[in-house]
Design a protein around this motif. Sequence first.
Motif, PDB file in Angstrom:
ATOM      1  N   ARG A 107       0.829  -1.214   0.000  1.00 20.85           N
ATOM      2  CA  ARG A 107       0.000   0.000   0.000  1.00 20.85           C
ATOM      3  C   ARG A 107       0.858   1.256   0.000  1.00 20.85           C
ATOM      4  O   ARG A 107       0.435   2.309  -0.524  1.00 20.85           O
ATOM      5  N   MET A 108       2.066   1.155   0.555  1.00 21.63           N
ATOM      6  CA  MET A 108       2.979   2.305   0.564  1.00 21.63           C
ATOM      7  C   MET A 108       3.388   2.709  -0.850  1.00 21.63           C
ATOM      8  O   MET A 108       3.869   3.827  -1.067  1.00 21.63           O
ATOM      9  N   LEU A 109       3.181   1.801  -1.826  1.00 19.01           N
ATOM     10  CA  LEU A 109       3.472   2.132  -3.226  1.00 19.01           C
ATOM     11  C   LEU A 109       2.346   2.933  -3.871  1.00 19.01           C
ATOM     12  O   LEU A 109       2.480   3.383  -5.011  1.00 19.01           O
ATOM     13  N   GLY A 110       1.219   3.066  -3.156  1.00 18.32           N
ATOM     14  CA  GLY A 110       0.104   3.837  -3.679  1.00 18.32           C
ATOM     15  C   GLY A 110      -0.839   3.058  -4.570  1.00 18.32           C
ATOM     16  O   GLY A 110      -1.661   3.654  -5.277  1.00 18.32           O
ATOM     17  N   TRP A 111      -0.750   1.726  -4.552  1.00 22.46           N
ATOM     18  CA  TRP A 111      -1.616   0.904  -5.385  1.00 22.46           C
ATOM     19  C   TRP A 111      -3.000   0.788  -4.767  1.00 22.46           C
ATOM     20  O   TRP A 111      -3.191   1.010  -3.578  1.00 22.46           O
ATOM     21  N   SER A 112      -3.988   0.417  -5.606  1.00 19.39           N
ATOM     22  CA  SER A 112      -5.374   0.330  -5.151  1.00 19.39           C
ATOM     23  C   SER A 112      -5.547  -0.797  -4.138  1.00 19.39           C
ATOM     24  O   SER A 112      -4.844  -1.817  -4.181  1.00 19.39           O
ATOM     25  N   TRP A 113      -6.528  -0.630  -3.231  1.00 16.92           N
ATOM     26  CA  TRP A 113      -6.741  -1.620  -2.179  1.00 16.92           C
ATOM     27  C   TRP A 113      -7.104  -3.006  -2.700  1.00 16.92           C
ATOM     28  O   TRP A 113      -6.603  -4.015  -2.162  1.00 16.92           O
ATOM     29  N   PRO A 114      -7.967  -3.127  -3.725  1.00 15.03           N
ATOM     30  CA  PRO A 114      -8.241  -4.486  -4.231  1.00 15.03           C
ATOM     31  C   PRO A 114      -6.975  -5.217  -4.669  1.00 15.03           C
ATOM     32  O   PRO A 114      -6.782  -6.397  -4.365  1.00 15.03           O
TER      33      PRO A 114
END
Length: 498
Positions: A107-114
């Motif tokens: 998530r620290m990479l900024g990717w979507s939660w799904p």
Amino acid sequence: MIFNPVLLSLVVLLAVAVTLSAVFRRLTLPLIPAYVLAGILLGPHGLAWLADTADVRTFARWGVILLLFTLGLEFSPTRLREIRKNSLILALTLIGVQAGVGCILIRMLGWSWPLVVFLGFVLSLSSTVLVARQLSEQGELALPHGRLTLALSLLQDLLAVPLFMLAPVWLGRYGTGESWGTFAGVLARGTLVVVLLWMVGRGVVDRLFREVAKRKAAELFTLSVLLVTVTAAMLTQAIGMSAVLGAFLAGMILGGTEFRHQVEADIRPFRDVLLGLFFVSIGMLFHPAVLIRYGGVVGVGIAVVLVIKILTTAGISRMLGRDRETAWRAAFVLSPVGEFGLALMAFVPLSVWPDQNDGEIVLGIIIGSLLAGTVLIRFNRSLFHWIHARTVKAGEQSSEGLAPPDPTSFRDQVILCGYGRVGQNLARFLEQNGIPFVALDLDLARVRAAHQAGDPVYYGDATDLSLLEGVGLMYARALVIAYQDVQVSLKILSCRPA
């Protein structure tokens, strides 16, 4: 001379696959990375000798379906009842913790939660194929860490089945904005399908195979296995579910019958060929140029995944009562991401990735962890001893019976490999006849109980020649193997002093 391009591609694929498989087998490495490397080498991003066609993908998907079918054979209700409750708790805890840590980092990479949640669970899975095959070749399946890792990897595979069912809607429709109702509807429909197929299928399949068995025709039996598998997959797909769910249920139904082992033997050739094609197709998706541009990122990703899985597995196993050696050796064995991780990556749409190279980077991390994992599994005992020598004081070793006295203190004794019921009876017989003995066992509770009773029993792996020499193999009167497992016994017999 004009060659048919399809047949030419098939010949090239088989030639490269056979060559790489022979090399990997020679190096005693698993074949999955060989198939993936064949796909990378021959695929559209490599030498471009193979086209990523729809036909290739169709056959490849059937490899996954048959893999789930054989997994279902391992999870008959009887087998599930045999799995200890604490192994299930450990498996659930490991997946939860490792997936949670993975989600935080991704998530620290900024990717979507799904995508983050999906990848967190994918990277937490381990390889049953790799664990079972390599530990069997090393004669370690019957050892405590072998039994633990096989049980945990099988349970992880079982928990991965819902991912195959839910991945398309989670990453597709839900990922593009549909409500939780869509996702919940798929989950409820899947549960209903499982119940109905299980209730109806058991009676039908049992009657079918009883009639087929009476005919005593091998071809008819094999065709019946394929019929049941394909029918179950077709039914679940027809109602909007994943075909692998139907195959898994068919495997579970047949796994509870007396035909299980013959079914597995008949389906294995089809599964291995199609599954090999699936891993080739996965390799065809990977762009080798990614290693040139993002080699450092892939390397760091591999290291992070392995370190997190090793530390969490060892730590949680210790917290739940496993002894130090079993916990650490199981951690090394379970560290690589498994074949289901590769299989599940095929469900990720290109539109979900923030960048077109991100998917290939993750794929490179999974493939790299498999290759590195083969080394960790091969040297799991040496790695444990290296860590143990640097973290445990000599006084703590002695109190747990991990380090026996000087080998010269053992002379004319009998060495007992194993201190279970047979080993203890032999020890009493030797004691009554005044014959000295020393015993080795990997059950720490048994070793401690024997120590408290004053018996010369020590914790150790009797397949380790250096350990046998440490308890006076060169001075022993005899060595008795009191293990039931044939592979472990043969490995002990193969130990020869230099």
